[in-house]
Write an enzyme that holds these catalytic residues in place. Structure first.
Site, PDB file in Angstrom:
ATOM      1  N   ASP A 105       0.787  -1.134   0.062  1.00  0.00           N
ATOM      2  CA  ASP A 105      -0.068  -0.050  -0.040  1.00  0.00           C
ATOM      3  C   ASP A 105       0.865   1.451   0.032  1.00  0.00           C
ATOM      4  OD1 ASP A 105       1.039   0.202   2.581  1.00  0.00           O
ATOM      5  OD2 ASP A 105      -0.918  -0.665   3.526  1.00  0.00           O
ATOM      6  N   TYR A 254       1.025  -2.524  12.846  1.00  0.00           N
ATOM      7  CA  TYR A 254       2.237  -2.471  13.210  1.00  0.00           C
ATOM      8  C   TYR A 254       2.134  -2.708  15.090  1.00  0.00           C
ATOM      9  CZ  TYR A 254       4.184  -3.052   8.751  1.00  0.00           C
ATOM     10  OH  TYR A 254       4.454  -3.124   7.526  1.00  0.00           O
ATOM     11  N   GLU A 497       1.718 -10.329  -0.321  1.00  0.00           N
ATOM     12  CA  GLU A 497       2.096  -8.910   0.145  1.00  0.00           C
ATOM     13  C   GLU A 497       3.568  -9.129   0.371  1.00  0.00           C
ATOM     14  OE1 GLU A 497       0.370  -4.890   1.736  1.00  0.00           O
ATOM     15  OE2 GLU A 497      -0.281  -6.577   2.830  1.00  0.00           O
TER      16      GLU A 497
END
Length: 524
Positions: A105, A254, A497
């Site tokens: 992203d 995160y 990803e």
């Protein structure tokens, strides 16, 4: 009829004696395996013969940092990438245009970005000569400086650090190319009132490590990095608090499980960068017993720095610290013993080996981004094996059994080879390496043609069944499931990803394998 009886009796005794001798021999061999001390192998000189497979893979892996760059690009070698995020930070009058997008992203998360920089710095410090031997040192330095320029700007005053660019909700409502972003990109900071010890300390670690990398390249820049590192460590240690509490929205992306490991990690790097015994005392005497979980092996990652700290401080124990006290030596010994426990958990034949492996031999800890842990662990293994090599330490002890540095190197090679295609899928998980690799990587920029005018709503490219029109060269995808399978679908973000921090660990691992050489006994 008597003679045959005597012969039979003698034969029986002979069999008994042979069996007994074999048993004794087997016992002796077993004892020797457990107790025999291996001879240290000779320390090699400058980089030797190049392993072309790893050299090619290293060249590919480093290109992902070019793919992930934000800002005004310089000497851009990725044809489908252009300038992006040029106004990042403008509303706060700071230039946060550089740095790197962490994954597929367009968010800039300071925590994993700083970790990426720390590991990349460590890789260069240990293996810069080997990178140079295969003409990959300059790309590594370029990637590192791009992140450090961003981090310097993100720290405009002693107790302020910008730790995020972009709003996660707004960002994930779009599927667009970074060059065409139109969504708002607010910036988030930590400060005295909203602390974030983890990210401040990790950024301090990155600054300290990078200061050593650039020491012989640009002294002024190196000094500036070290100044920021010391300020950030003081900030992190003085205003303690989790950034996951201060900034709750990061918990979905995160989330930090604690900040004590980052404080040790940062202080360890500052000790290497400055030689100041204050930092050594901080990690080895004042806080080691409480913060380091001595004796308990853990997995190295962007969230948990304990294993990395243990290996890094083992370097001090291996090669000595001139002015260290008895208490500091005792603490360093505990770090090294714990690092050995980490190594023993990786070696497949060790009595304490982790059983968490796929049938194909890959260390397997988590289904999300499953390659991050084996890559990071393998990097530590190759570094530790080279500390053994340079110090002429012949073996590690794992619950009474001995293993050599070559056993550690063999383990690291097995994980690297798995990633590069020696796996049940017969597919490289390093995009652009070999002929078979994922074609539908979960990456916005790679999935949308350069000439497409999507605005924010380019969702048709997310659901397209076609291969990505652009190759995210160097991307390390999330990785396989525990049954060694991989589903190459763009919507499969769990497996597909990539991340810059996995790339940094792979760069370190491949740099350690590209040729054989001793490591420098000091970073200074």
């Amino acid at each position: 009829m008597g003679a045959p009886k005597v012969t039979k009796r003698c034969t029986g005794w002979l069999i008994v004696l042979v069996v007994a001798a074999l048993a004794v021999t087997a016992a002796v061999v077993a004892i020797k395996k457990k107790t025999h001390h291996q001879e240290a192998i000779p320390v090699p000189g400058p980089p030797g013969a190049i392993n072309q497979k790893y050299a090619e893979a290293l060249s590919v892996a480093l290109q992902f940092f070019q793919v992930q760059k934000a800002g005004k690009l310089v000497n851009n070698e990725i044809p489908w990438r252009g300038d992006s995020g040029l106004d990042d930070g403008k509303e706060e009058k700071v230039d946060l245009s550089k740095g790197m997008y962490d994954a597929g992203d367009h968010m800039k998360f300071g925590f994993p970005m700083a970790f990426t920089a720390t590991v990349l710095s460590w890789s260069i410090l240990e293996y810069g000569d080997q990178m140079k031997a295969v003409k990959q040192l300059d790309p590594a330095l370029d990637a590192l400086k791009w992140i450090m320029d961003y981090l310097i700007n993100a720290h405009p005053s002693d107790d302020v650090l910008y730790v995020q660019v972009g709003d996660t909700d707004l960002d994930h409502k779009c599927w667009d190319r970074p060059e065409e972003m139109t969504e708002k990109r607010p910036v988030t900071q930590i400060n005295e009132k909203t602390p974030g010890t983890e990210v401040a300390a990790e950024t301090a670690a990155a600054m300290a490590a990078a200061s050593m990398v650039f020491k012989t390249v640009n002294t002024t820049y190196s000094d500036l990095l070290l100044q920021h590192a010391q300020q950030l460590f003081t900030f992190a240690d003085t205003y303690r608090g989790s950034y996951s509490v201060s900034i709750p929205q990061v918990q979905k992306f995160y989330n930090s499980t604690g900040y004590l490991d980052e404080l040790l990690w940062a202080a360890s790097w500052l000790y290497h960068a400055t030689g100041d015994q204050m930092y050594l005392s901080y990690v080895a005497v004042q806080n080691g017993n409480a913060y380091a979980d001595w004796g308990r092996p853990t997995w190295f990652s962007w969230d948990d720095k304990r294993a990395g700290t243990q290996v890094l401080l083992s370097r001090v124990h291996f090669f000595g610290s001139k002015d260290s006290s008895n208490a500091e030596q005792k603490g360093l010994q505990m770090y090294r013993k714990t690092a050995e426990a980490v190594m023993c958990g990786l070696l497949p034949d060790s009595p304490t080996a982790t059983k968490s492996r796929t049938n194909g031999g890959l260390i397997w800890i988590d289904q999300w981004n499953s390659l991050q842990h084996p890559v990071a662990a393998s990097f530590l293994a190759i570094v530790y094996s080279d500390y053994m090599l340079t110090s002429r330490t012949a073996e590690v002890q794992c619950s009474g059994e001995t293993f050599t540095l070559m056993d550690l190197r063999k383990f690291a090679i097995s994980q690297a080879d798995y990633i590069l295609g020696d796996n049940p899928m017969k597919m490289s998980y390093l995009v652009g390496y070999g002929s078979s690799y994922p074609r539908q990587v979960h990456h916005r920029g790679a999935s949308i043609p350069v000439n497409a005018n999507t605005g924010c709503k380019g969702w048709q490219w997310l659901s397209s069944a076609d291969p990505n029109p652009n190759v995210a060269t160097g991307a390390v995808v999330g990785g396989p499931f525990k049954n060694d399978s991989y589903i190459d679908l763009r919507n499969n973000s769990m497996q597909g990803e990539p991340s810059t921090y996995s790339s940094a660990s792979l760069v370190g691992l491949l740099s350690g394998l590209v040729t054989t050489s001793s490591v420098a006994q000091s970073f200074t």
